[in-house]
Scaffold this motif. Structure first.
Motif: not given
Length: 124
Positions: A15-20, A37-43, A98-109
């Motif tokens: 029903s929801h997902a965190p958003a970077i 590494l710093r991610l601004t996340v809307n949770d 140089r490297c291109d870093i792609e990231v994603r985050v997972t919540d507790a679920a």
């Protein structure tokens, strides 16, 4: 099954997902073991937990380097130590560049966020 049909499986839609919203990365300085590494996340559900996983893929010119880091959360920002992924490459990739870093985050679920990419310049 014997009749050639696939067994039923339940599908759960989150029903929801965190958003970077933003990703920033700094490479380690020559005297440091890791950068940041710093991610601004809307949770909106507030269920990232205290130390969510940050999954990454680094494109440095050879085989992609993939891994997971444990982050820490404070004020909507997830931070993690970023090792020099170029030094981890086993395919002859030089340790600098140089490297291109792609990231994603997972919540507790285990619900995954969107993916964002940022370039990082690794030096000596």
């Amino acid at each position: 099954t014997a009749a050639g049909q696939t067994s039923r499986a339940a599908i759960v839609v989150a029903s929801h997902a965190p958003a970077i919203a933003r990703v920033e990365a700094t490479a380690p300085a020559s005297a440091q073991a890791a950068g940041e590494l710093r991610l601004t996340v809307n949770d909106p559900a507030g269920d990232l937990g205290a130390s969510p996983y940050i999954w990454f893929s680094a494109a440095c010119g050879g085989e992609p380097i993939v891994g997971a880091l444990r982050g820490s959360v404070a004020n909507g920002v997830v931070r993690a130590a970023l090792p020099n992924v170029r030094r981890a490459a086993r395919d002859g990739t030089p340790p600098t560049g140089r490297c291109d870093i792609e990231v994603r985050v997972t919540d507790a679920a285990g619900v995954e966020s969107n993916r964002l990419r940022t370039p990082v310049e690794f030096g000596n």
